[in-house]
Design a protein around this motif. Structure first.
Motif, PDB file in Angstrom:
ATOM      1  N   UNK A 202     -12.004   7.662  11.548  1.00 50.37           N
ATOM      2  CA  UNK A 202     -12.026   6.218  11.288  1.00 50.37           C
ATOM      3  C   UNK A 202     -11.004   5.980  10.011  1.00 50.37           C
ATOM      4  N   UNK A 203     -11.698   6.476   8.641  1.00 50.01           N
ATOM      5  CA  UNK A 203     -11.266   6.687   7.679  1.00 50.01           C
ATOM      6  C   UNK A 203     -10.316   6.946   7.430  1.00 50.01           C
ATOM      7  N   UNK A 204     -10.046   8.156   7.590  1.00 45.94           N
ATOM      8  CA  UNK A 204      -7.918   8.993   7.341  1.00 45.94           C
ATOM      9  C   UNK A 204      -7.309   8.378   8.849  1.00 45.94           C
ATOM     10  N   UNK A 205      -8.185   7.632  10.350  1.00 42.43           N
ATOM     11  CA  UNK A 205      -6.872   7.016  10.202  1.00 42.43           C
ATOM     12  C   UNK A 205      -6.511   5.486   9.923  1.00 42.43           C
ATOM     13  N   UNK A 206      -7.372   4.813   8.997  1.00 44.84           N
ATOM     14  CA  UNK A 206      -6.963   3.642   8.804  1.00 44.84           C
ATOM     15  C   UNK A 206      -6.584   4.096   7.731  1.00 44.84           C
ATOM     16  N   UNK A 207      -6.287   5.046   7.199  1.00 38.02           N
ATOM     17  CA  UNK A 207      -5.600   5.002   5.434  1.00 38.02           C
ATOM     18  C   UNK A 207      -4.025   5.347   5.702  1.00 38.02           C
ATOM     19  N   UNK A 208      -3.814   6.785   7.154  1.00 35.43           N
ATOM     20  CA  UNK A 208      -2.729   6.230   7.450  1.00 35.43           C
ATOM     21  C   UNK A 208      -1.712   5.605   7.691  1.00 35.43           C
ATOM     22  N   UNK A 209      -3.074   4.588   8.495  1.00 34.86           N
ATOM     23  CA  UNK A 209      -2.431   3.195   9.043  1.00 34.86           C
ATOM     24  C   UNK A 209      -2.162   2.172   8.187  1.00 34.86           C
ATOM     25  N   UNK A 210      -2.764   2.163   6.903  1.00 35.50           N
ATOM     26  CA  UNK A 210      -2.614   1.072   6.196  1.00 35.50           C
ATOM     27  C   UNK A 210      -0.764   1.756   5.310  1.00 35.50           C
ATOM     28  N   UNK A 211      -1.264   3.158   4.811  1.00 36.43           N
ATOM     29  CA  UNK A 211      -0.019   3.943   4.240  1.00 36.43           C
ATOM     30  C   UNK A 211       1.816   3.216   4.532  1.00 36.43           C
ATOM     31  N   UNK A 212       1.281   2.348   5.733  1.00 38.07           N
ATOM     32  CA  UNK A 212       2.653   2.685   6.422  1.00 38.07           C
ATOM     33  C   UNK A 212       3.097   0.956   6.287  1.00 38.07           C
ATOM     34  N   UNK A 213       2.154   0.283   5.654  1.00 38.00           N
ATOM     35  CA  UNK A 213       2.717  -1.077   4.860  1.00 38.00           C
ATOM     36  C   UNK A 213       2.999  -0.886   3.649  1.00 38.00           C
ATOM     37  N   UNK A 214       2.388  -0.331   2.710  1.00 33.09           N
ATOM     38  CA  UNK A 214       2.460  -0.119   0.635  1.00 33.09           C
ATOM     39  C   UNK A 214       1.612   1.546   0.556  1.00 33.09           C
ATOM     40  N   UNK A 215       2.305   1.973  -0.674  1.00 35.15           N
ATOM     41  CA  UNK A 215       2.135   3.244  -1.308  1.00 35.15           C
ATOM     42  C   UNK A 215       0.641   3.464  -1.841  1.00 35.15           C
ATOM     43  N   UNK A 216       0.162   2.542  -1.895  1.00 36.58           N
ATOM     44  CA  UNK A 216      -0.920   1.674  -2.976  1.00 36.58           C
ATOM     45  C   UNK A 216      -2.060   1.369  -1.603  1.00 36.58           C
ATOM     46  N   UNK A 217      -3.059   2.037  -1.889  1.00 32.49           N
ATOM     47  CA  UNK A 217      -4.585   1.346  -0.865  1.00 32.49           C
ATOM     48  C   UNK A 217      -5.317   1.529  -1.186  1.00 32.49           C
ATOM     49  N   UNK A 218      -5.884   0.122  -1.119  1.00 34.64           N
ATOM     50  CA  UNK A 218      -7.572   0.147  -1.495  1.00 34.64           C
ATOM     51  C   UNK A 218      -8.333   0.326  -1.057  1.00 34.64           C
ATOM     52  N   UNK A 219      -9.510   1.275  -0.943  1.00 32.14           N
ATOM     53  CA  UNK A 219     -10.865   1.540  -0.036  1.00 32.14           C
ATOM     54  C   UNK A 219     -12.440   0.309  -0.709  1.00 32.14           C
ATOM     55  N   UNK A 220     -12.500  -0.361  -0.067  1.00 34.27           N
ATOM     56  CA  UNK A 220     -13.430  -1.282  -0.663  1.00 34.27           C
ATOM     57  C   UNK A 220     -14.777  -0.999   0.155  1.00 34.27           C
TER      58      UNK A 220
END
Length: 354
Positions: A202-220
């Motif tokens: 799920x983390x891998x999938x969420x990172x790929x999804x978030x990267x569709x909106x921004x080149x920087x991703x925050x994981x909390x």
């Protein structure tokens, strides 16, 4: 007393375009028509500006874009000597001179400092934070650095860029944060692109999804607690509202829960000890000042179930103004009605100091 010339701007190229349409419809319906001559500028998803003179009821659903009889191409002049909006009407260029610009815009190109830069060039007073404060507030990495310096507790985090090796980053996330964790594009709002990961897949999938909106991703890290919000209003001496609690019926308060799920409940004031509410209000004002805020913001927090610790989540410089949005509801609970709140926000724009 002469009416003020108000220019209300909505839409924009952000993924939150549709939320802007909802917000501006509420704003337009609640502005005092005896105080303001209201001019409405709609920005399409493609970034085209139009003066819209049609029925406000056609804005929320997007029908305004097809109302050719009631829209004309328009631009805000960057010439501070003009202080004008230019409207293209056939072969003629007309103009009007707003006293105040009121952006009802969310997300990219609306609350990230870009349009605020144009406002500064125009020389016309405007609602909300300035260029630097808007940019830093919109970027979750930058705001975390500011809040850390201000001594405000936050959730732990890991920064990911789309150029990073996701496998190595996932190792770091698992070691530092564990599961579940939240994955967020660094510069979106309204939970656009946000995901909750319970395992590596799920983390891998969420990172790929978030990267569709921004080149920087925050994981909390996940915070097990109450999700609460506080409204701030003011310039150099801002005031905080009472605190409201979100009671979603889904696992986390995502885009649909915020704007499409009528089962989500808001509790105002939040069911928290008085000392906790006062701590949240204090942190909200501190966060606002740390970013050099002006005008308005909504500051979001978690209150841990384990020990009642208050943890800052994020700040929203142009919060939602829909009929179910927390910001106007919080001030209403303090005795400040929607129309009066708008008057206050406009007055603060007139008084803002660079």
């Amino acid at each position: 007393m002469a009416k003020k010339e108000l220019c209300v701007i909505f839409g924009g190229k952000s993924p939150e375009h549709s939320i802007s349409r909802k917000s501006v419809t509420s704003v337009l319906n609640n502005l005092n028509k005896d105080k303001y001559n209201i001019n409405v500028i709609g920005i399409t998803k493609q970034g085209e500006w139009y003066l819209y003179t049609g029925d406000y009821a056609n804005i929320e659903g997007g029908e305004w874009e097809y109302d050719e009889a009631n829209k004309k191409k328009a631009v805000l002049s960057p010439d501070a000597g003009e202080k004008a909006v230019l409207v293209f009407d056939g072969g003629f260029v007309k103009r009007f001179n707003p006293d105040i610009l009121f952006p009802v815009l969310h997300g990219e190109y609306g609350e990230d400092g870009t349009i605020q830069g144009l406002f500064e060039l125009s020389g016309i007073p405007y609602v909300g934070m300035g260029v630097m404060a808007s940019a830093n507030s919109m970027d979750k990495f930058n705001s975390k650095i500011v809040f850390k310096h201000a001594g405000i507790p936050q959730a732990d985090w890991v920064e990911v860029r789309i150029s990073d090796d996701f496998e190595k980053k996932m190792d770091e996330i698992e070691n530092k944060l564990g599961y579940p964790c939240f994955v967020k594009p660094a510069r979106t709002g309204s939970s656009v692109g946000v995901g909750k990961a319970h395992n590596r897949e799920e983390l891998n999938s969420a990172l790929k999804h978030a990267s569709e909106f921004d080149r920087k991703i925050l994981v909390e890290e996940n915070i097990d607690g109450h999700e609460v919000e506080c409204a701030v209003l003011g310039n150099d001496n801002p005031k905080a509202s009472t605190v409201g609690e979100i009671l979603p019926t889904v696992e986390f308060y995502d885009f649909d829960a915020k704007y499409n799920d009528n089962s989500t409940k808001l509790q105002i004031p939040a069911d928290l000890p008085e000392e906790t509410i006062e701590k949240i209000r204090e942190y909200a004002v501190r966060a606002f000042k740390a970013l050099d805020g002006q005008g308005l913001s909504r500051v979001d927090f978690f209150v841990k179930n384990s020990d009642g610790t208050v943890v800052l989540n994020e700040i929203n410089t142009l919060p939602g103004f829909t009929n179910i949005s927390m910001y106007p509801k919080l001030w209403n609970a303090m005795g400040l009605g929607y129309s009066e709140l708008l008057d206050n926000i406009i007055e603060l724009a007139e008084k803002r100091v660079k």
